[in-house]
Scaffold this motif. Sequence first.
Motif, PDB file in Angstrom:
ATOM      1  N   LEU A   1       0.792  -1.230   0.000  1.00  0.00           N
ATOM      2  CA  LEU A   1       0.000   0.000   0.000  1.00  0.00           C
ATOM      3  C   LEU A   1       0.828   1.286   0.000  1.00  0.00           C
ATOM      4  O   LEU A   1       0.313   2.340  -0.355  1.00  0.00           O
ATOM      5  N   MET A   2       2.087   1.222   0.403  1.00  0.00           N
ATOM      6  CA  MET A   2       2.914   2.433   0.456  1.00  0.00           C
ATOM      7  C   MET A   2       3.293   2.913  -0.946  1.00  0.00           C
ATOM      8  O   MET A   2       3.361   2.131  -1.890  1.00  0.00           O
TER       9      MET A   2
ATOM     10  N   VAL B   1      -0.630   5.559  -5.140  1.00  0.00           N
ATOM     11  CA  VAL B   1      -0.753   7.003  -4.938  1.00  0.00           C
ATOM     12  C   VAL B   1      -1.937   7.298  -4.021  1.00  0.00           C
ATOM     13  O   VAL B   1      -1.893   8.208  -3.192  1.00  0.00           O
ATOM     14  N   LEU B   2      -2.994   6.498  -4.157  1.00  0.00           N
ATOM     15  CA  LEU B   2      -4.180   6.671  -3.309  1.00  0.00           C
ATOM     16  C   LEU B   2      -4.073   5.881  -2.011  1.00  0.00           C
ATOM     17  O   LEU B   2      -4.351   6.411  -0.926  1.00  0.00           O
ATOM     18  N   THR B   3      -3.665   4.617  -2.102  1.00  0.00           N
ATOM     19  CA  THR B   3      -3.649   3.794  -0.889  1.00  0.00           C
ATOM     20  C   THR B   3      -2.631   4.285   0.135  1.00  0.00           C
ATOM     21  O   THR B   3      -2.855   4.146   1.344  1.00  0.00           O
TER      22      THR B   3
ATOM     23  N   ILE C   1      -2.947   5.126   4.866  1.00  0.00           N
ATOM     24  CA  ILE C   1      -2.227   4.418   5.926  1.00  0.00           C
ATOM     25  C   ILE C   1      -1.186   5.342   6.548  1.00  0.00           C
ATOM     26  O   ILE C   1      -0.793   6.346   5.950  1.00  0.00           O
ATOM     27  N   HIS C   2      -0.750   4.989   7.762  1.00  0.00           N
ATOM     28  CA  HIS C   2       0.195   5.833   8.487  1.00  0.00           C
ATOM     29  C   HIS C   2       1.282   4.986   9.141  1.00  0.00           C
ATOM     30  O   HIS C   2       1.111   3.781   9.349  1.00  0.00           O
TER      31      HIS C   2
ATOM     32  N   PRO D   1      15.481   3.165  -5.179  1.00  0.00           N
ATOM     33  CA  PRO D   1      14.727   1.979  -4.741  1.00  0.00           C
ATOM     34  C   PRO D   1      14.463   1.946  -3.240  1.00  0.00           C
ATOM     35  O   PRO D   1      13.601   1.200  -2.773  1.00  0.00           O
ATOM     36  N   GLY D   2      15.171   2.745  -2.479  1.00  0.00           N
ATOM     37  CA  GLY D   2      15.012   2.735  -1.030  1.00  0.00           C
ATOM     38  C   GLY D   2      14.032   3.751  -0.496  1.00  0.00           C
ATOM     39  O   GLY D   2      13.860   3.857   0.730  1.00  0.00           O
ATOM     40  N   TYR D   3      13.376   4.495  -1.391  1.00  0.00           N
ATOM     41  CA  TYR D   3      12.470   5.548  -0.917  1.00  0.00           C
ATOM     42  C   TYR D   3      11.025   5.070  -0.908  1.00  0.00           C
ATOM     43  O   TYR D   3      10.511   4.578  -1.908  1.00  0.00           O
ATOM     44  N   TYR D   4      10.367   5.239   0.240  1.00  0.00           N
ATOM     45  CA  TYR D   4       8.943   4.942   0.398  1.00  0.00           C
ATOM     46  C   TYR D   4       8.274   6.134   1.072  1.00  0.00           C
ATOM     47  O   TYR D   4       8.915   6.898   1.796  1.00  0.00           O
TER      48      TYR D   4
END
Length: 208
Positions: free
Chosen positions: A35-36, A52-54, A58-59, A118-121
């Motif tokens: 979901l991230m 982009v929406l999901t 979430i937090h 690749p490590g960015y969320y």
Amino acid sequence: MLQALYSTPVASVIFALTIGLSIFVFSNPQWYGRLMLHPYSIARDRSKLYTVLTSGLIHKDWMHLLFNMMTFYYFGFSLEAMFVQFSGPLGHMLFAVLYLISLILSDIPTIIQQRANPGYYSLGASGAICAVLFSFIMFQPKALLGLFMVIPMPAYLFALLFLGYCIWASKKAQDGINHDAHLYGALTGVAFTIVLYPWSIGHFISQF
């Protein structure tokens, strides 16, 4: 609660869905990966665009969720009621569009900037909530807001300090917070409000 669901149904659904889904992933962390927002994956697989929406539902933890939902509670319900006051029943749909558009537009700069990382969320509703807050400020620029939930100040001054901080933090801060989403969410809220209600500019200026 039933009264809020009747008078501000969109804000009520967003509020409940965000809290419910966030609590779900707290207990089922394997869902974070699904979901991230992960710009690197989106750049290589368009089927991941749904995140982009999901990611806005979430937090990271309870504090992240509490801060965002408190802000949404104080301003989101009021803003939907304002839209209904200005546009009748259509105001409910306009509020929904504001929230969805700001979720998307606030993430686009991040997707572009981080598409090779690749490590960015990223996750959280902050971009859309900033849009809601700044749209509210267009109608109530002198409403008292609490800086850090403590220091009272007029909304327009808070807005200026907030934008200045977002610009600085997006370039300098290394705190893991997506400040670009805050900035572009806020700007989307102002722009969308002006498009919907051009008279809001004159109204804003007339308050000073």
